[in-house]
Scaffold this motif. Structure first.
Motif, PDB file in Angstrom:
ATOM      1  N   VAL A 110      -5.025 -20.226 -29.273  1.00 53.62           N
ATOM      2  CA  VAL A 110      -6.384 -19.839 -28.891  1.00 53.62           C
ATOM      3  C   VAL A 110      -6.336 -18.326 -28.688  1.00 53.62           C
ATOM      4  O   VAL A 110      -5.336 -17.810 -28.188  1.00 53.62           O
ATOM      5  N   ASN A 111      -7.392 -17.597 -29.080  1.00 57.89           N
ATOM      6  CA  ASN A 111      -7.359 -16.135 -28.918  1.00 57.89           C
ATOM      7  C   ASN A 111      -7.180 -15.763 -27.450  1.00 57.89           C
ATOM      8  O   ASN A 111      -7.836 -16.323 -26.582  1.00 57.89           O
ATOM      9  N   GLN A 112      -6.280 -14.807 -27.208  1.00 59.44           N
ATOM     10  CA  GLN A 112      -6.022 -14.377 -25.832  1.00 59.44           C
ATOM     11  C   GLN A 112      -6.359 -12.891 -25.685  1.00 59.44           C
ATOM     12  O   GLN A 112      -6.165 -12.125 -26.618  1.00 59.44           O
ATOM     13  N   ASN A 113      -6.815 -12.516 -24.514  1.00 62.88           N
ATOM     14  CA  ASN A 113      -7.011 -11.110 -24.195  1.00 62.88           C
ATOM     15  C   ASN A 113      -5.655 -10.570 -23.718  1.00 62.88           C
ATOM     16  O   ASN A 113      -5.068 -11.104 -22.776  1.00 62.88           O
ATOM     17  N   LYS A 114      -5.165  -9.516 -24.408  1.00 60.30           N
ATOM     18  CA  LYS A 114      -3.794  -9.055 -24.183  1.00 60.30           C
ATOM     19  C   LYS A 114      -3.453  -8.804 -22.701  1.00 60.30           C
ATOM     20  O   LYS A 114      -2.439  -9.280 -22.184  1.00 60.30           O
ATOM     21  N   LYS A 115      -4.341  -8.069 -22.025  1.00 58.88           N
ATOM     22  CA  LYS A 115      -4.054  -7.709 -20.632  1.00 58.88           C
ATOM     23  C   LYS A 115      -4.005  -8.946 -19.722  1.00 58.88           C
ATOM     24  O   LYS A 115      -3.088  -9.127 -18.915  1.00 58.88           O
ATOM     25  N   LEU A 116      -4.999  -9.798 -19.929  1.00 57.83           N
ATOM     26  CA  LEU A 116      -5.091 -11.005 -19.112  1.00 57.83           C
ATOM     27  C   LEU A 116      -3.928 -11.950 -19.424  1.00 57.83           C
ATOM     28  O   LEU A 116      -3.378 -12.612 -18.531  1.00 57.83           O
ATOM     29  N   PHE A 117      -3.530 -11.955 -20.683  1.00 55.64           N
ATOM     30  CA  PHE A 117      -2.431 -12.817 -21.126  1.00 55.64           C
ATOM     31  C   PHE A 117      -1.133 -12.408 -20.423  1.00 55.64           C
ATOM     32  O   PHE A 117      -0.401 -13.252 -19.884  1.00 55.64           O
ATOM     33  N   ARG A 118      -0.865 -11.087 -20.380  1.00 57.78           N
ATOM     34  CA  ARG A 118       0.352 -10.608 -19.697  1.00 57.78           C
ATOM     35  C   ARG A 118       0.308 -11.022 -18.228  1.00 57.78           C
ATOM     36  O   ARG A 118       1.286 -11.444 -17.639  1.00 57.78           O
ATOM     37  N   LYS A 119      -0.891 -10.876 -17.649  1.00 57.96           N
ATOM     38  CA  LYS A 119      -1.030 -11.224 -16.234  1.00 57.96           C
ATOM     39  C   LYS A 119      -0.755 -12.726 -16.045  1.00 57.96           C
ATOM     40  O   LYS A 119      -0.009 -13.117 -15.140  1.00 57.96           O
ATOM     41  N   ASN A 120      -1.317 -13.541 -16.936  1.00 57.10           N
ATOM     42  CA  ASN A 120      -1.142 -14.993 -16.812  1.00 57.10           C
ATOM     43  C   ASN A 120       0.320 -15.402 -16.971  1.00 57.10           C
ATOM     44  O   ASN A 120       0.788 -16.334 -16.322  1.00 57.10           O
ATOM     45  N   ILE A 121       1.043 -14.683 -17.838  1.00 55.46           N
ATOM     46  CA  ILE A 121       2.465 -15.004 -18.041  1.00 55.46           C
ATOM     47  C   ILE A 121       3.240 -14.782 -16.740  1.00 55.46           C
ATOM     48  O   ILE A 121       3.984 -15.648 -16.281  1.00 55.46           O
ATOM     49  N   PHE A 122       3.016 -13.617 -16.125  1.00 56.26           N
ATOM     50  CA  PHE A 122       3.781 -13.326 -14.901  1.00 56.26           C
ATOM     51  C   PHE A 122       3.268 -14.135 -13.701  1.00 56.26           C
ATOM     52  O   PHE A 122       4.055 -14.503 -12.829  1.00 56.26           O
ATOM     53  N   ASP A 123       1.986 -14.436 -13.694  1.00 58.32           N
ATOM     54  CA  ASP A 123       1.467 -15.311 -12.620  1.00 58.32           C
ATOM     55  C   ASP A 123       2.081 -16.714 -12.749  1.00 58.32           C
ATOM     56  O   ASP A 123       2.404 -17.353 -11.752  1.00 58.32           O
ATOM     57  N   THR A 124       2.229 -17.163 -13.992  1.00 61.89           N
ATOM     58  CA  THR A 124       2.824 -18.488 -14.206  1.00 61.89           C
ATOM     59  C   THR A 124       4.262 -18.497 -13.700  1.00 61.89           C
ATOM     60  O   THR A 124       4.689 -19.422 -12.999  1.00 61.89           O
ATOM     61  N   LEU A 125       4.978 -17.425 -14.015  1.00 64.53           N
ATOM     62  CA  LEU A 125       6.368 -17.335 -13.537  1.00 64.53           C
ATOM     63  C   LEU A 125       6.413 -17.331 -12.001  1.00 64.53           C
ATOM     64  O   LEU A 125       7.222 -18.048 -11.389  1.00 64.53           O
ATOM     65  N   ALA A 126       5.516 -16.537 -11.389  1.00 60.90           N
ATOM     66  CA  ALA A 126       5.504 -16.482  -9.914  1.00 60.90           C
ATOM     67  C   ALA A 126       5.175 -17.860  -9.330  1.00 60.90           C
ATOM     68  O   ALA A 126       5.704 -18.238  -8.275  1.00 60.90           O
TER      69      ALA A 126
ATOM     70  N   PHE B 287       6.200 -13.564  -4.446  1.00 63.43           N
ATOM     71  CA  PHE B 287       6.946 -13.337  -5.700  1.00 63.43           C
ATOM     72  C   PHE B 287       6.175 -12.450  -6.675  1.00 63.43           C
ATOM     73  O   PHE B 287       6.773 -11.673  -7.416  1.00 63.43           O
ATOM     74  N   LYS B 288       4.872 -12.566  -6.681  1.00 63.16           N
ATOM     75  CA  LYS B 288       4.056 -11.827  -7.655  1.00 63.16           C
ATOM     76  C   LYS B 288       4.307 -10.321  -7.570  1.00 63.16           C
ATOM     77  O   LYS B 288       4.282  -9.607  -8.562  1.00 63.16           O
ATOM     78  N   ASN B 289       4.551  -9.840  -6.358  1.00 62.26           N
ATOM     79  CA  ASN B 289       4.737  -8.394  -6.181  1.00 62.26           C
ATOM     80  C   ASN B 289       6.127  -7.916  -6.558  1.00 62.26           C
ATOM     81  O   ASN B 289       6.371  -6.721  -6.618  1.00 62.26           O
ATOM     82  N   LYS B 290       7.054  -8.823  -6.779  1.00 62.32           N
ATOM     83  CA  LYS B 290       8.426  -8.419  -7.112  1.00 62.32           C
ATOM     84  C   LYS B 290       8.567  -8.301  -8.635  1.00 62.32           C
ATOM     85  O   LYS B 290       9.225  -9.121  -9.275  1.00 62.32           O
ATOM     86  N   LYS B 291       7.946  -7.289  -9.173  1.00 54.33           N
ATOM     87  CA  LYS B 291       7.835  -7.161 -10.639  1.00 54.33           C
ATOM     88  C   LYS B 291       9.206  -7.094 -11.321  1.00 54.33           C
ATOM     89  O   LYS B 291       9.426  -7.743 -12.348  1.00 54.33           O
ATOM     90  N   ASN B 292      10.118  -6.283 -10.754  1.00 54.40           N
ATOM     91  CA  ASN B 292      11.435  -6.128 -11.399  1.00 54.40           C
ATOM     92  C   ASN B 292      12.228  -7.426 -11.342  1.00 54.40           C
ATOM     93  O   ASN B 292      12.910  -7.793 -12.287  1.00 54.40           O
ATOM     94  N   TYR B 293      12.103  -8.103 -10.219  1.00 59.98           N
ATOM     95  CA  TYR B 293      12.797  -9.387 -10.043  1.00 59.98           C
ATOM     96  C   TYR B 293      12.309 -10.394 -11.099  1.00 59.98           C
ATOM     97  O   TYR B 293      13.101 -11.085 -11.749  1.00 59.98           O
ATOM     98  N   LEU B 294      10.998 -10.432 -11.302  1.00 53.88           N
ATOM     99  CA  LEU B 294      10.430 -11.367 -12.282  1.00 53.88           C
ATOM    100  C   LEU B 294      10.944 -11.045 -13.685  1.00 53.88           C
ATOM    101  O   LEU B 294      11.327 -11.928 -14.448  1.00 53.88           O
TER     102      LEU B 294
ATOM    103  N   GLY C 189      -4.179 -19.608 -19.097  1.00 51.54           N
ATOM    104  CA  GLY C 189      -5.200 -19.406 -18.064  1.00 51.54           C
ATOM    105  C   GLY C 189      -4.520 -19.621 -16.730  1.00 51.54           C
ATOM    106  O   GLY C 189      -3.301 -19.740 -16.661  1.00 51.54           O
ATOM    107  N   GLN C 190      -5.355 -19.672 -15.681  1.00 49.34           N
ATOM    108  CA  GLN C 190      -4.781 -19.954 -14.352  1.00 49.34           C
ATOM    109  C   GLN C 190      -4.356 -21.409 -14.275  1.00 49.34           C
ATOM    110  O   GLN C 190      -5.115 -22.297 -14.716  1.00 49.34           O
ATOM    111  N   LEU C 191      -3.225 -21.687 -13.708  1.00 54.04           N
ATOM    112  CA  LEU C 191      -2.742 -23.072 -13.617  1.00 54.04           C
ATOM    113  C   LEU C 191      -3.665 -23.899 -12.707  1.00 54.04           C
ATOM    114  O   LEU C 191      -4.255 -23.369 -11.766  1.00 54.04           O
ATOM    115  N   THR C 192      -3.735 -25.179 -13.005  1.00 53.30           N
ATOM    116  CA  THR C 192      -4.676 -26.055 -12.298  1.00 53.30           C
ATOM    117  C   THR C 192      -3.952 -27.071 -11.411  1.00 53.30           C
ATOM    118  O   THR C 192      -2.737 -27.266 -11.529  1.00 53.30           O
TER     119      THR C 192
END
Ligand code: AQP
Length: 331
Positions: free
Chosen positions: A51-67, A296-303, A16-19
């Motif tokens: 826990v069950n994850q929604n695929k699209k949201l999960f991918r987003k959360n992974i890269f948001d976490t990295l950013a 950082f979020k917008n630098k997709k290739n860098y991530l 999920g979104q980090l707290t």
């Protein structure tokens, strides 16, 4: 890796979104660790699928976490940053550790008990097995220290027991890690409406949680509504004043002022005004963080490159440990 520095391991599930709890308990300390330790920071996506994850949201959360890792100042040139599922050795070691962990040990884990209640329709074996995968994460890298919040202490104790068992049976093959809690006041930030429960990213009630991407209005609203008590005196008393104590922990962690000094400073302050101060300190911190995050979020290739590079370096170390373990087991 040079042998001069100890290895520190830390990870977050992209569940999920980090707290603010994740921030104060762990990632706010990561940047400073880089000059002292060899740092290994993982995005624990395999843990998140308990826990069950929604695929699209999960991918987003992974890269948001990295950013967010980058936004707090983690430098991929200094630290290893990788996605857990991209280093298969985690699952490989997980099985071996399954065979060296007792059912009764896992039954004692309080997080499993709590999460089983919340996920009563999906109490899967992964949820039960979670601490063993965590042991694999840590032992693969021969980590000396594991940087966690208080809620994960019991799991790290179990990891230590598993490591000692392996060493007892097979000679010294893994490092027995120590738990590392950098700031005891921020080691367990509590839910805003229920300060007897931990603040968690998967909480069903968003008003319990400050998310790292919340804006000032939302932060102010949530802090203003946070549950306190009626005596209007600001001092630390976790048992009788859990709400105020939680706000003091947050404020102290963000400002670096000790609780004792804060109690003195806030002696004649009303709850209303204190809440404003707390909200302001959170907003100031998060605003800076968010600027970096969106950069950082917008630098997709860098991530993507960071994860590829990180997985490659992590794999090298992981393979070494696996080779050692396969060898002693006769595999
Ligand atoms: N409230 C908290 N206060 C201080 N530290 C916290 N941590 C989590 N919540 C707090 C620490 O953050 C690290 C990453 O946690 P995690 O994502 O691996 O899993 P978690 O502990 O289960 O965190 P959440 O936010 O509660 O996630 P969900 O809701 O998905 O279960 C850990 O070091 C943790 O101690």
């Amino acid at each position: 890796m040079s042998l001069s520095k100890s290895i520190i391991f830390s990870a977050i599930q992209p569940s999920g979104q980090l707290t603010l709890g994740n921030y104060i308990g762990t990632i706010s300390h990561w940047m400073h660790m880089q000059d002292i330790y060899h740092c290994i920071y993982s995005i624990a996506d395999l843990h998140a699928i308990t826990v069950n994850q929604n695929k699209k949201l999960f991918r987003k959360n992974i890269f948001d976490t990295l950013a967010l890792y980058l936004a707090v100042g983690v430098n991929p040139k200094k630290s290893i940053i990788f996605l857990q599922s991209e280093v298969q050795e985690h699952c490989q070691l997980n099985w071996i550790l399954n065979c060296h962990t007792h059912f009764g040990e896992l039954m004692r884990m309080t997080q499993f008990k709590k999460k089983s209640k919340v996920n009563s329709s999906n109490i899967n074996i992964g949820l039960f097995n979670y601490p063993i995968l965590m042991a694999a994460d840590i032992l693969l890298y021969q980590s000396h220290k594991v940087l966690v919040g208080k809620d994960q202490m019991q799991h790290v104790e179990l990891v230590r027991d598993i490591a000692k068992r392996l060493n007892f049976l097979y000679g010294h093959i893994v490092t027995v890690p120590e738990v590392y809690i950098p700031n005891i006041n921020g080691a367990k930030i509590m839910a805003l409406l229920n300060p007897n429960n931990k603040m968690s990213k998967s909480d069903n009630n968003i008003n319990n949680v400050i998310f790292l991407l919340d804006n000032h209005e939302s932060i102010l609203k949530k802090i203003t509504r946070s549950v306190t008590d009626s005596d209007n005196k600001i001092f630390y008393d976790i048992k009788n004043k859990p709400g105020i104590s939680n706000l003091l922990n947050i404020y102290s962690s963000l400002t670096g002022i000790s609780i004792a000094v804060l109690e003195n400073m806030l002696m004649n302050t009303t709850y209303k005004h204190f809440k404003l101060l707390v909200a302001q300190s959170i907003s100031e911190k998060l605003l800076q963080l968010q600027e970096q995050f969106y950069y950082f979020k917008n630098k997709k290739n860098y991530l993507r490159d960071i994860l590829d590079f990180g997985a490659c370096v992590a794999k090298k170390q992981a393979k070494k440990t696996m080779k050692k373990i396969y060898n002693v087991l006769g595999l």
